[in-house]
Scaffold this motif. Structure first.
Motif, PDB file in Angstrom:
ATOM      1  N   GLU A   8      -8.850  -3.590  -8.064  1.00 40.27           N
ATOM      2  CA  GLU A   8      -7.506  -4.230  -7.788  1.00 40.27           C
ATOM      3  C   GLU A   8      -6.906  -3.559  -6.533  1.00 40.27           C
ATOM      4  O   GLU A   8      -6.261  -4.403  -5.625  1.00 40.27           O
ATOM      5  N   THR A   9      -7.088  -2.199  -6.076  1.00 36.10           N
ATOM      6  CA  THR A   9      -6.468  -1.573  -5.026  1.00 36.10           C
ATOM      7  C   THR A   9      -7.363  -2.168  -3.785  1.00 36.10           C
ATOM      8  O   THR A   9      -6.856  -2.338  -2.925  1.00 36.10           O
ATOM      9  N   TYR A  14      -7.808  -5.562   0.948  1.00 35.21           N
ATOM     10  CA  TYR A  14      -8.411  -6.955   1.769  1.00 35.21           C
ATOM     11  C   TYR A  14      -7.392  -7.986   2.109  1.00 35.21           C
ATOM     12  O   TYR A  14      -7.296  -8.349   3.318  1.00 35.21           O
ATOM     13  N   ASN A  15      -6.511  -8.398   0.984  1.00 37.98           N
ATOM     14  CA  ASN A  15      -5.348  -9.170   1.382  1.00 37.98           C
ATOM     15  C   ASN A  15      -4.615  -8.563   2.409  1.00 37.98           C
ATOM     16  O   ASN A  15      -3.829  -9.596   3.184  1.00 37.98           O
ATOM     17  N   VAL A  16      -4.076  -7.667   2.301  1.00 36.13           N
ATOM     18  CA  VAL A  16      -3.084  -7.131   3.234  1.00 36.13           C
ATOM     19  C   VAL A  16      -3.629  -7.110   4.879  1.00 36.13           C
ATOM     20  O   VAL A  16      -3.044  -7.568   5.726  1.00 36.13           O
ATOM     21  N   THR A  17      -5.042  -6.617   5.003  1.00 33.93           N
ATOM     22  CA  THR A  17      -5.571  -6.651   6.425  1.00 33.93           C
ATOM     23  C   THR A  17      -5.954  -8.084   6.837  1.00 33.93           C
ATOM     24  O   THR A  17      -5.987  -8.338   7.939  1.00 33.93           O
ATOM     25  N   LEU A  23      -2.013  -4.577  10.880  1.00 33.30           N
ATOM     26  CA  LEU A  23      -1.963  -3.580  10.161  1.00 33.30           C
ATOM     27  C   LEU A  23      -3.183  -2.766  10.240  1.00 33.30           C
ATOM     28  O   LEU A  23      -3.257  -1.857   9.507  1.00 33.30           O
ATOM     29  N   ILE A  24      -4.140  -3.464  10.488  1.00 35.27           N
ATOM     30  CA  ILE A  24      -5.672  -2.814  10.334  1.00 35.27           C
ATOM     31  C   ILE A  24      -5.593  -1.457  10.860  1.00 35.27           C
ATOM     32  O   ILE A  24      -6.337  -0.609  10.265  1.00 35.27           O
ATOM     33  N   ILE A  56     -16.793  -4.239   0.260  1.00 34.51           N
ATOM     34  CA  ILE A  56     -17.609  -4.682   1.202  1.00 34.51           C
ATOM     35  C   ILE A  56     -16.455  -5.482   2.110  1.00 34.51           C
ATOM     36  O   ILE A  56     -16.260  -5.740   3.093  1.00 34.51           O
ATOM     37  N   ASN A  57     -15.524  -6.300   1.115  1.00 33.00           N
ATOM     38  CA  ASN A  57     -14.565  -7.413   1.592  1.00 33.00           C
ATOM     39  C   ASN A  57     -13.525  -6.401   2.335  1.00 33.00           C
ATOM     40  O   ASN A  57     -13.048  -6.893   3.455  1.00 33.00           O
TER      41      ASN A  57
END
Length: 271
Positions: A8-9, A14-17, A23-24, A56-57
């Motif tokens: 989940e972390t 992945y979703n944030v970036t 923010l990457i 990986i994602n």
């Protein structure tokens, strides 16, 4: 519970970036840790699920630099995952599951040291032994990838594979054709409007005794006519021909009717 929390972390990362690409750079320092997390994962069966897939994602969105690029062992692990995946999933499943891995490998090859990049080429591109037959035959990883690179329905998958092959060929069309044969290279070159050197189709530009279309050594080509194709092989060749002509028409370079359409209209092609 720990595995679920990790997964989940990673999904959150992945979703944030993905949604906030600005923010990457703030997460660049985590790239070596993500590769470390992946190296300590026990691969499930099939492999691209759970924490493996989520790692990986997350890495796919990250900026890979000279300093954060993985070493040979970790790159080889990624290629092993790709190898297992091409055996475990159908083409349609690979479109969703394997495309992030292929995109990550493309990022890595662009920043890898010469020895790591050379190792990637040795594992992913057809070797000289494969040239005893037309390229794409056999069950090696490069052969499976070549067949997937002309999949008529899986656009993201074939683009990712062909793009990886092209970049591993130094983004040079002559080297690209030499490495995988014009039959597999044509679609990518035409859709990206990459000019093919005229001399390439007359003789292999690198001086080797290689058929530029099939990638097979000329000395290994049979002197007798090929045996009659099976119905499955005929269908596969028809699909491949259809895709190549549709890509060629899309470039606007020529205006020609797809021969598969013509054959179907004239009743010369059985569904």
């Amino acid at each position: 519970m720990n595995d679920m929390a990790l997964t989940e972390t990673l999904k959150l990362l992945y979703n944030v970036t993905a949604k906030q690409p600005e923010l990457i750079l703030k997460f660049t320092s985590s790239v070596p840790d993500l590769f470390s997390i992946l190296s300590h994962q026990k691969l499930p069966s099939p492999p691209l699920q759970g924490a493996v897939s989520s790692t990986i994602n997350a890495l796919m969105n990250m900026q890979i630099s000279d300093e954060t690029c993985p070493n040979k062992a970790r790159v080889e692990q990624l290629i092993d995952i790709l190898d297992l995946s091409t055996k475990a999933y159908s083409e349609s499943e690979l479109e969703q599951t394997a495309t992030p891995l292929l995109l990550l490998l493309r990022k890595i090859q662009g920043k890898a040291s010469p020895d790591v990049r050379e190792h990637m080429q040795s594992l992913l591109l057809p070797n000289e032994e494969a040239r005893s037959k037309p390229l794409g035959q056999g069950d090696s990883l490069p052969s499976r990838l070549l067949r997937l690179s002309i999949s008529p329905a899986q656009m993201k998958l074939r683009e990712s594979i062909s793009g990886l092959f092209y970049e591993l060929s130094d983004s040079n069309p002559t080297t690209f054709i030499h490495n995988i044969g014009y039959g597999y290279a044509a679609g990518y070159l035409s859709t990206h409007k990459i000019e093919v050197p005229e001399t390439m189709m007359k003789a292999d530009a690198q001086g080797a005794d290689i058929n530029p279309v099939t990638g097979q050594r000329l000395t290994a080509e049979p002197t007798n006519p090929e045996p009659e194709m099976t119905d499955e092989e005929k269908e596969r060749e028809a699909e491949r021909l259809f895709v190549l002509f549709e890509r060629l028409k899309a470039t606007g370079v020529v205006d020609v009717e797809n021969p598969v359409h013509q054959a179907m209209r004239e009743g010369r092609f059985d569904n």
